[in-house]
Every structure is written in C-alpha cells, then in structure tokens.
Design a protein around this motif. Structure first.
Motif, PDB file in Angstrom:
ATOM      1  N   HIS A  87       0.828  -1.195   0.000  1.00  0.00           N
ATOM      2  CA  HIS A  87       0.000   0.000   0.000  1.00  0.00           C
ATOM      3  C   HIS A  87       0.871   1.258   0.000  1.00  0.00           C
ATOM      4  N   PRO A  88       0.298   2.399  -0.385  1.00  0.00           N
ATOM      5  CA  PRO A  88       1.070   3.651  -0.337  1.00  0.00           C
ATOM      6  C   PRO A  88       1.611   3.920   1.056  1.00  0.00           C
ATOM      7  N   SER A  89       2.774   4.524   1.119  1.00  0.00           N
ATOM      8  CA  SER A  89       3.397   4.876   2.395  1.00  0.00           C
ATOM      9  C   SER A  89       3.822   6.342   2.362  1.00  0.00           C
ATOM     10  N   PRO A  90       3.401   7.140   3.358  1.00  0.00           N
ATOM     11  CA  PRO A  90       2.515   6.773   4.461  1.00  0.00           C
ATOM     12  C   PRO A  90       1.111   6.475   3.961  1.00  0.00           C
ATOM     13  N   PRO A  91       0.352   5.671   4.710  1.00  0.00           N
ATOM     14  CA  PRO A  91      -0.986   5.306   4.253  1.00  0.00           C
ATOM     15  C   PRO A  91      -1.899   6.519   4.186  1.00  0.00           C
ATOM     16  N   PRO A  92      -2.757   6.599   3.187  1.00  0.00           N
ATOM     17  CA  PRO A  92      -3.688   7.724   3.101  1.00  0.00           C
ATOM     18  C   PRO A  92      -4.640   7.747   4.299  1.00  0.00           C
ATOM     19  N   PHE A  93      -5.064   8.937   4.689  1.00  0.00           N
ATOM     20  CA  PHE A  93      -6.096   9.051   5.719  1.00  0.00           C
ATOM     21  C   PHE A  93      -7.411   8.583   5.122  1.00  0.00           C
ATOM     22  N   THR A  94      -8.151   7.781   5.863  1.00  0.00           N
ATOM     23  CA  THR A  94      -9.403   7.233   5.346  1.00  0.00           C
ATOM     24  C   THR A  94     -10.601   7.895   6.018  1.00  0.00           C
ATOM     25  N   THR A  95     -11.616   8.169   5.229  1.00  0.00           N
ATOM     26  CA  THR A  95     -12.815   8.841   5.721  1.00  0.00           C
ATOM     27  C   THR A  95     -13.683   7.889   6.534  1.00  0.00           C
ATOM     28  N   LEU A  96     -14.680   8.474   7.179  1.00  0.00           N
ATOM     29  CA  LEU A  96     -15.656   7.675   7.905  1.00  0.00           C
ATOM     30  C   LEU A  96     -16.313   6.676   6.951  1.00  0.00           C
ATOM     31  N   ALA A  97     -16.643   7.102   5.737  1.00  0.00           N
ATOM     32  CA  ALA A  97     -17.264   6.214   4.756  1.00  0.00           C
ATOM     33  C   ALA A  97     -16.366   5.018   4.455  1.00  0.00           C
ATOM     34  N   TRP A  98     -15.071   5.266   4.260  1.00  0.00           N
ATOM     35  CA  TRP A  98     -14.132   4.184   3.958  1.00  0.00           C
ATOM     36  C   TRP A  98     -14.070   3.201   5.120  1.00  0.00           C
TER      37      TRP A  98
END
Length: 211
Positions: A87-98
């Motif tokens: 996965h991408p590093s640093p990991p993307p911030f994920t939304t509440l929906a995700w």
C-alpha cells in the motif's frame, strides 16, 4: 449453548456493535459511564467528509479512484478506494465512509467464509453511497457474523483455518483468535468513527468543514 470461552467475546461484540450503531444512528448513545448522550443520525455530509487532502473514501464508480488508489473495491455504483500490496506509504487518511465500508465488508465476508458459501469476494459486497445505507449495511454484516458464531463449538474454536476469509491470517490462526480479532476491529474502527463524528461536529460549529 455457546462454549464458555466464546461467551465473553460474544458479549463484547454485542456491546461494541450496540455502541457504534447508537453513535451513528442516535438519537442517544451510552457515554460509557451509564449516562445517555444525545446524538443526531449520521448525515451524508459527515459520511463523505474529508478532513485532510487526498483522503481515501467511497466514490461513485464512474468518477474513478482517488489519489494513490488504483481501483474501487466492491459491487454496485459505488466503490471504496483500494490498491494492491504494498500500500502507499505513508498510508492515506481514510474517511468515515471508507472505515465503515471496510468494517461492514469484513463482517459480511467473514460470515460467508465461516458458515456460508466460502466463495464471496470483495467484488460481491455492495458499497453504500449514503449514510443511511451504510449504517444498515453494518447492521447486516454484524448480524451475519454473530449468526455465524451461534453453532460454534469448542472444537471449532480450536480449529486452524475454520474461517477461510482470504484477506487476513484466518488460514493460519485458531478460530477463537479470529473471533477476538473481529472484536478488536469493531472496537478500534468504531472508536475512529466516533472521533470523526466529534471532529466534524466541532469543525462545523466553528466554521465551514473542509471538503
């Protein structure tokens, strides 16, 4: 009757799901000390809120994946940002929906890979395009997983690979460890979802939310 080792895990799962559902749907939730706190139902604006740039989220399939994602996982008109390992590093911030979509999918698929067809994949699980649909999907996934545990006996709890879920360590772990892991997934993602609701409320009460 459930094995004695399973009973506290079932009780913990039920309580974690109840608190998360109340935190999303309202009208009140248990604050943890027995008091009841008012909370409004999760809105579509909160569901899709991106508190920082380049979040991973749930998107219309026609719009394609977000930045650093290579695909949209799931079935239907909506999908969840995804990418193959690494996965991408640093990991993307994920939304509440995700986060909510991830949690609901995991519960639903693990139930199938425990007592169902053992064939469902992420491409078989519909991704919700609204807050109300997402809360309902979580409830469906939680019920499916709990039902999968109702006829589990002591021998099954000790069986390595009892669940064939393909996206975790299920094939190498005794089933009771997977039950524990699912609980901590609900607990920690539930806490994240609750915090995102608090941040959204605090941001919109002091000024416009970032989109």
């Amino acid at each position: 009757m459930a094995p004695s080792r399973l009973v506290p895990l079932l009780e913990q799962f039920d309580w974690a799901c109840e608190r998360l559902t109340a935190r999303m749907a309202g009208p009140v939730m248990d604050s943890g000390d027995g008091s009841r706190t008012g909370v409004g139902p999760l809105t579509d604006e909160e569901y899709f809120w991106e508190p920082v740039p380049d979040c991973w989220s749930v998107r219309r399939r026609a719009d394609g994946p977000g930045r650093h994602a290579t695909s949209l996982a799931g079935a239907g008109d909506w999908g969840r940002d995804a990418a193959p390992h690494p996965h991408p590093s640093p990991p993307p911030f994920t939304t509440l929906a995700w986060r909510l979509s991830h949690l609901s999918e995991m519960l639903f698929l693990r139930a199938d890979h425990t007592v169902g067809t053992h064939k469902l994949t992420r491409d078989d699980h519909a991704v919700s395009g609204s807050a109300a649909e997402a809360v309902a999907a979580f409830d469906t996934g939680a019920k499916a997983w709990r039902n999968a545990l109702l006829n589990i006996d002591d021998a099954a709890l000790d069986t390595v690979g009892r669940c064939t879920y393909p996206h975790g360590s299920d094939a190498e772990e005794p089933f009771i460890d997977i039950v524990w892991w699912v609980n901590q997934e609900v607990l920690h993602h539930g806490a994240e979802i609750g915090l995102l609701r608090d941040l959204y409320r605090a941001g919109t009460s002091s000024g416009p939310a970032r989109s």
